[in-house]
Motif scaffolding. Structure first.
Motif, PDB file in Angstrom:
ATOM      1  N   ASP A 194      46.290  74.430 -27.829  1.00 32.05           N
ATOM      2  CA  ASP A 194      45.458  73.940 -26.731  1.00 32.05           C
ATOM      3  C   ASP A 194      46.175  74.161 -25.400  1.00 32.05           C
ATOM      4  O   ASP A 194      47.404  74.142 -25.332  1.00 32.05           O
ATOM      5  N   TRP A 195      45.393  74.331 -24.359  1.00 31.15           N
ATOM      6  CA  TRP A 195      45.915  74.569 -23.009  1.00 31.15           C
ATOM      7  C   TRP A 195      45.671  73.365 -22.115  1.00 31.15           C
ATOM      8  O   TRP A 195      44.657  72.677 -22.249  1.00 31.15           O
ATOM      9  N   VAL A 196      46.592  73.119 -21.191  1.00 31.98           N
ATOM     10  CA  VAL A 196      46.429  72.089 -20.160  1.00 31.98           C
ATOM     11  C   VAL A 196      46.869  72.687 -18.828  1.00 31.98           C
ATOM     12  O   VAL A 196      47.600  73.681 -18.774  1.00 31.98           O
ATOM     13  N   TRP A 197      46.422  72.069 -17.743  1.00 30.68           N
ATOM     14  CA  TRP A 197      46.853  72.458 -16.401  1.00 30.68           C
ATOM     15  C   TRP A 197      48.091  71.620 -16.080  1.00 30.68           C
ATOM     16  O   TRP A 197      48.039  70.398 -16.074  1.00 30.68           O
ATOM     17  N   VAL A 198      49.217  72.274 -15.851  1.00 32.83           N
ATOM     18  CA  VAL A 198      50.486  71.602 -15.617  1.00 32.83           C
ATOM     19  C   VAL A 198      50.845  71.659 -14.146  1.00 32.83           C
ATOM     20  O   VAL A 198      50.729  72.704 -13.505  1.00 32.83           O
ATOM     21  N   VAL A 199      51.282  70.530 -13.611  1.00 36.83           N
ATOM     22  CA  VAL A 199      51.781  70.450 -12.250  1.00 36.83           C
ATOM     23  C   VAL A 199      53.282  70.220 -12.332  1.00 36.83           C
ATOM     24  O   VAL A 199      53.728  69.196 -12.843  1.00 36.83           O
ATOM     25  N   ASN A 200      54.059  71.196 -11.885  1.00 35.34           N
ATOM     26  CA  ASN A 200      55.517  71.091 -11.867  1.00 35.34           C
ATOM     27  C   ASN A 200      55.895  70.350 -10.592  1.00 35.34           C
ATOM     28  O   ASN A 200      55.718  70.863  -9.485  1.00 35.34           O
ATOM     29  N   LEU A 201      56.409  69.132 -10.730  1.00 29.71           N
ATOM     30  CA  LEU A 201      56.693  68.290  -9.570  1.00 29.71           C
ATOM     31  C   LEU A 201      57.928  68.737  -8.799  1.00 29.71           C
ATOM     32  O   LEU A 201      58.061  68.434  -7.620  1.00 29.71           O
ATOM     33  N   TYR A 202      58.833  69.434  -9.446  1.00 30.95           N
ATOM     34  CA  TYR A 202      60.046  69.895  -8.758  1.00 30.95           C
ATOM     35  C   TYR A 202      59.767  71.122  -7.901  1.00 30.95           C
ATOM     36  O   TYR A 202      60.284  71.249  -6.803  1.00 30.95           O
ATOM     37  N   ARG A 203      58.982  72.026  -8.429  1.00 32.72           N
ATOM     38  CA  ARG A 203      58.728  73.269  -7.699  1.00 32.72           C
ATOM     39  C   ARG A 203      57.404  73.250  -6.949  1.00 32.72           C
ATOM     40  O   ARG A 203      57.045  74.229  -6.304  1.00 32.72           O
ATOM     41  N   HIS A 238      50.039  75.602 -13.015  1.00 30.75           N
ATOM     42  CA  HIS A 238      49.543  76.695 -13.850  1.00 30.75           C
ATOM     43  C   HIS A 238      49.163  76.137 -15.222  1.00 30.75           C
ATOM     44  O   HIS A 238      49.490  75.000 -15.554  1.00 30.75           O
ATOM     45  N   TYR A 239      48.473  76.958 -15.989  1.00 27.63           N
ATOM     46  CA  TYR A 239      48.129  76.553 -17.343  1.00 27.63           C
ATOM     47  C   TYR A 239      49.333  76.731 -18.257  1.00 27.63           C
ATOM     48  O   TYR A 239      50.125  77.654 -18.094  1.00 27.63           O
ATOM     49  N   ALA A 240      49.470  75.811 -19.216  1.00 28.50           N
ATOM     50  CA  ALA A 240      50.518  75.893 -20.223  1.00 28.50           C
ATOM     51  C   ALA A 240      49.892  75.570 -21.582  1.00 28.50           C
ATOM     52  O   ALA A 240      48.941  74.801 -21.666  1.00 28.50           O
ATOM     53  N   PHE A 298      55.030  72.146 -24.213  1.00 25.97           N
ATOM     54  CA  PHE A 298      54.087  73.152 -23.727  1.00 25.97           C
ATOM     55  C   PHE A 298      54.907  74.223 -23.038  1.00 25.97           C
ATOM     56  O   PHE A 298      55.973  73.951 -22.496  1.00 25.97           O
ATOM     57  N   ASN A 299      54.410  75.454 -23.050  1.00 26.12           N
ATOM     58  CA  ASN A 299      55.142  76.453 -22.287  1.00 26.12           C
ATOM     59  C   ASN A 299      54.240  77.504 -21.694  1.00 26.12           C
ATOM     60  O   ASN A 299      53.064  77.617 -22.015  1.00 26.12           O
ATOM     61  N   THR A 300      54.827  78.230 -20.755  1.00 24.08           N
ATOM     62  CA  THR A 300      54.211  79.377 -20.104  1.00 24.08           C
ATOM     63  C   THR A 300      55.208  80.516 -20.282  1.00 24.08           C
ATOM     64  O   THR A 300      56.231  80.366 -20.935  1.00 24.08           O
ATOM     65  N   THR A 301      54.955  81.621 -19.662  1.00 22.35           N
ATOM     66  CA  THR A 301      55.909  82.726 -19.755  1.00 22.35           C
ATOM     67  C   THR A 301      57.183  82.410 -18.991  1.00 22.35           C
ATOM     68  O   THR A 301      58.225  82.986 -19.265  1.00 22.35           O
ATOM     69  N   ASP A 302      57.130  81.469 -18.052  1.00 24.62           N
ATOM     70  CA  ASP A 302      58.274  81.184 -17.192  1.00 24.62           C
ATOM     71  C   ASP A 302      58.987  79.869 -17.461  1.00 24.62           C
ATOM     72  O   ASP A 302      60.112  79.681 -17.034  1.00 24.62           O
ATOM     73  N   ASP A 303      58.343  78.939 -18.129  1.00 23.27           N
ATOM     74  CA  ASP A 303      58.931  77.601 -18.205  1.00 23.27           C
ATOM     75  C   ASP A 303      58.471  76.873 -19.453  1.00 23.27           C
ATOM     76  O   ASP A 303      57.460  77.214 -20.049  1.00 23.27           O
ATOM     77  N   GLU A 304      59.230  75.859 -19.828  1.00 24.55           N
ATOM     78  CA  GLU A 304      58.866  74.975 -20.929  1.00 24.55           C
ATOM     79  C   GLU A 304      58.781  73.549 -20.388  1.00 24.55           C
ATOM     80  O   GLU A 304      59.564  73.168 -19.527  1.00 24.55           O
ATOM     81  N   TYR A 305      57.850  72.786 -20.918  1.00 27.80           N
ATOM     82  CA  TYR A 305      57.631  71.414 -20.488  1.00 27.80           C
ATOM     83  C   TYR A 305      57.745  70.491 -21.690  1.00 27.80           C
ATOM     84  O   TYR A 305      56.934  70.560 -22.609  1.00 27.80           O
ATOM     85  N   LYS A 319      43.523  68.070 -17.920  1.00 27.83           N
ATOM     86  CA  LYS A 319      42.662  68.839 -18.822  1.00 27.83           C
ATOM     87  C   LYS A 319      42.399  70.242 -18.266  1.00 27.83           C
ATOM     88  O   LYS A 319      42.372  71.209 -19.004  1.00 27.83           O
ATOM     89  N   ASN A 320      42.209  70.331 -16.948  1.00 26.60           N
ATOM     90  CA  ASN A 320      41.989  71.632 -16.316  1.00 26.60           C
ATOM     91  C   ASN A 320      42.337  71.540 -14.831  1.00 26.60           C
ATOM     92  O   ASN A 320      42.625  70.461 -14.311  1.00 26.60           O
ATOM     93  N   LYS A 321      42.303  72.668 -14.161  1.00 25.47           N
ATOM     94  CA  LYS A 321      42.681  72.740 -12.747  1.00 25.47           C
ATOM     95  C   LYS A 321      41.769  71.875 -11.876  1.00 25.47           C
ATOM     96  O   LYS A 321      42.231  71.202 -10.956  1.00 25.47           O
ATOM     97  N   GLU A 322      40.480  71.890 -12.162  1.00 20.39           N
ATOM     98  CA  GLU A 322      39.522  71.139 -11.354  1.00 20.39           C
ATOM     99  C   GLU A 322      39.804  69.644 -11.392  1.00 20.39           C
ATOM    100  O   GLU A 322      39.704  68.960 -10.380  1.00 20.39           O
ATOM    101  N   MET A 323      40.181  69.127 -12.540  1.00 23.76           N
ATOM    102  CA  MET A 323      40.497  67.696 -12.645  1.00 23.76           C
ATOM    103  C   MET A 323      41.763  67.364 -11.862  1.00 23.76           C
ATOM    104  O   MET A 323      41.866  66.314 -11.255  1.00 23.76           O
TER     105      MET A 323
END
Length: 88
Positions: free
Chosen positions: A16-25, A29-31, A44-51, A64-68
């Motif tokens: 499953d995918w979620v919209w992740v907000v990286n608070l440090y940077r 993006h989706y992860a 969760f991860n993307t090509t650049d980071d793991e959460y 749940k998504n970018k719009e939310m």
């Protein structure tokens, strides 16, 4: 819209995918959930980071998504508050 809770993230299926907000940077993006295990050690991860779950609320938030995530501007408010507190 409020970010997803740990319980909501725990209940997502691997893949499953979620919209992740990286608070440090201050980026978003989706992860994808790539691991689901006991004791909240899934992540969760993307090509650049793991959460990792141990960092939820401190390093990242999930929606749940970018719009939310963008619906009430809560992200910008949280980032500004964390900067003022010297947390990021």
């Amino acid at each position: 819209m409020k970010p997803l809770t740990i319980e909501e993230l725990r209940n997502l299926e691997v893949g499953d995918w979620v919209w992740v907000v990286n608070l440090y940077r201050n980026e978003s993006h989706y992860a994808q959930k790539v691991y689901g295990g006991e004791f909240d050690n899934f992540h969760f991860n993307t090509t650049d980071d793991e959460y990792y779950m141990s960092d939820i609320g401190q390093r990242w938030l999930a929606y749940k998504n970018k719009e939310m995530a963008e619906s009430k501007g809560e992200i910008a408010e949280l980032v500004l508050r964390r900067r003022a507190e010297g947390l990021i």
